[in-house]
Design a protein around this motif. Structure first.
Motif, mmCIF file in Angstrom:
data_model
loop_
_atom_site.group_PDB
_atom_site.id
_atom_site.type_symbol
_atom_site.label_atom_id
_atom_site.label_comp_id
_atom_site.label_asym_id
_atom_site.label_seq_id
_atom_site.Cartn_x
_atom_site.Cartn_y
_atom_site.Cartn_z
ATOM 1 N N ALA A 295 0.830 -1.211 0.000
ATOM 2 C CA ALA A 295 0.000 0.000 0.000
ATOM 3 C C ALA A 295 0.862 1.257 0.000
ATOM 4 O O ALA A 295 0.454 2.290 -0.542
ATOM 5 C CB ALA A 295 -0.948 -0.009 1.189
ATOM 6 N N ASP A 296 2.051 1.189 0.576
ATOM 7 C CA ASP A 296 2.980 2.318 0.534
ATOM 8 C C ASP A 296 3.598 2.483 -0.850
ATOM 9 O O ASP A 296 3.965 3.581 -1.251
ATOM 10 C CB ASP A 296 4.104 2.141 1.557
ATOM 11 C CG ASP A 296 3.665 2.448 2.973
ATOM 12 O OD1 ASP A 296 2.628 3.120 3.150
ATOM 13 O OD2 ASP A 296 4.361 2.015 3.909
ATOM 14 N N THR B 296 -9.549 5.434 -1.972
ATOM 15 C CA THR B 296 -9.306 3.993 -1.980
ATOM 16 C C THR B 296 -10.307 3.299 -1.060
ATOM 17 O O THR B 296 -10.346 3.566 0.131
ATOM 18 C CB THR B 296 -7.872 3.665 -1.533
ATOM 19 O OG1 THR B 296 -6.958 4.351 -2.384
ATOM 20 C CG2 THR B 296 -7.606 2.170 -1.603
ATOM 21 N N TYR C 92 2.200 1.299 -3.968
ATOM 22 C CA TYR C 92 1.253 1.455 -5.073
ATOM 23 C C TYR C 92 0.044 2.273 -4.657
ATOM 24 O O TYR C 92 -0.324 2.302 -3.493
ATOM 25 C CB TYR C 92 0.750 0.089 -5.559
ATOM 26 C CG TYR C 92 1.823 -0.811 -6.110
ATOM 27 C CD1 TYR C 92 2.322 -0.623 -7.399
ATOM 28 C CD2 TYR C 92 2.332 -1.850 -5.349
ATOM 29 C CE1 TYR C 92 3.309 -1.453 -7.911
ATOM 30 C CE2 TYR C 92 3.321 -2.694 -5.854
ATOM 31 C CZ TYR C 92 3.802 -2.489 -7.130
ATOM 32 O OH TYR C 92 4.769 -3.313 -7.630
ATOM 33 N N ASN C 93 -0.604 2.872 -5.638
ATOM 34 C CA ASN C 93 -1.844 3.601 -5.412
ATOM 35 C C ASN C 93 -3.006 2.703 -5.853
ATOM 36 O O ASN C 93 -3.406 2.720 -7.013
ATOM 37 C CB ASN C 93 -1.834 4.918 -6.201
ATOM 38 C CG ASN C 93 -3.027 5.779 -5.892
ATOM 39 O OD1 ASN C 93 -3.673 5.619 -4.868
ATOM 40 N ND2 ASN C 93 -3.339 6.683 -6.792
ATOM 41 N N LEU D 21 -3.959 6.104 3.524
ATOM 42 C CA LEU D 21 -4.431 5.930 2.146
ATOM 43 C C LEU D 21 -5.041 7.180 1.555
ATOM 44 O O LEU D 21 -5.572 8.025 2.266
ATOM 45 C CB LEU D 21 -5.519 4.842 2.095
ATOM 46 C CG LEU D 21 -5.099 3.403 2.090
ATOM 47 C CD1 LEU D 21 -6.340 2.521 2.068
ATOM 48 C CD2 LEU D 21 -4.209 3.066 0.921
ATOM 49 N N ASN D 22 -5.010 7.215 0.258
ATOM 50 C CA ASN D 22 -5.793 8.175 -0.510
ATOM 51 C C ASN D 22 -7.252 7.957 -0.115
ATOM 52 O O ASN D 22 -7.709 6.832 -0.040
ATOM 53 C CB ASN D 22 -5.539 7.867 -1.995
ATOM 54 C CG ASN D 22 -6.451 8.596 -2.925
ATOM 55 O OD1 ASN D 22 -7.532 9.042 -2.574
ATOM 56 N ND2 ASN D 22 -6.004 8.704 -4.151
ATOM 57 N N ASP E 42 -6.734 1.083 -6.332
ATOM 58 C CA ASP E 42 -8.105 1.545 -6.505
ATOM 59 C C ASP E 42 -9.044 0.847 -5.526
ATOM 60 O O ASP E 42 -10.080 1.388 -5.162
ATOM 61 C CB ASP E 42 -8.569 1.265 -7.943
ATOM 62 C CG ASP E 42 -7.730 2.028 -8.944
ATOM 63 O OD1 ASP E 42 -7.815 3.268 -8.947
ATOM 64 O OD2 ASP E 42 -6.984 1.395 -9.712
#
Length: 118
Positions: free
Chosen positions: A41-42, A75, A44-45, A71-72, A47
């Motif tokens: 998770a750190d 997500t 890749y971004n 997280l964004n 979906d």
């Protein structure tokens, strides 16, 4: 195409989920424990994150807590678990989970759920 992280410690379940997602054209990354999930998770971004709750190294509740703090906000995290404890669903939603799907799940239900988030 969407990038999805699958966090599952049962190899058969992971293979099934990976097969279903790849057959729909999604790109996926796989983690068999909570620590690896956080590392990915750190990096890749994602979906969508599909998260089992009972994991080695770090359970899904702790993973969810850490993911949601970093997280964004776009997500979504969906819990997929065989747990039948009555308060788990409420705890997962309170921790920031977008949806909860019980194992075993119907393939159509799983695919429909994924399509809602990506």
């Amino acid at each position: 195409m969407a990038l999805i992280l699958v966090v599952e410690d049962n190899i058969e379940n992971m293979e099934l989920i990976a097969y279903l997602l790849r057959s729909k054209g999604y790109e996926i990354e796989l983690a068999m424990d909570g620590k690896k999930a956080l590392e990915l998770a750190d990096k890749y971004n994602f979906d969508l994150i599909i998260l089992d709750i009972y994991l080695p190294v770090m359970n899904g509740f702790e993973v969810l807590k850490r993911l949601k703090s970093s997280l964004n906000s776009n997500t979504s995290v969906v819990a997929v678990t065989a747990s039948v404890l009555p308060n788990n669903k409420e705890l997962l939603f309170a921790a920031g989970c977008s949806e909860y799907l019980e194992k075993p799940f119907a393939i159509d239900d799983f695919c429909e759920m994924v399509s809602r988030y990506v």
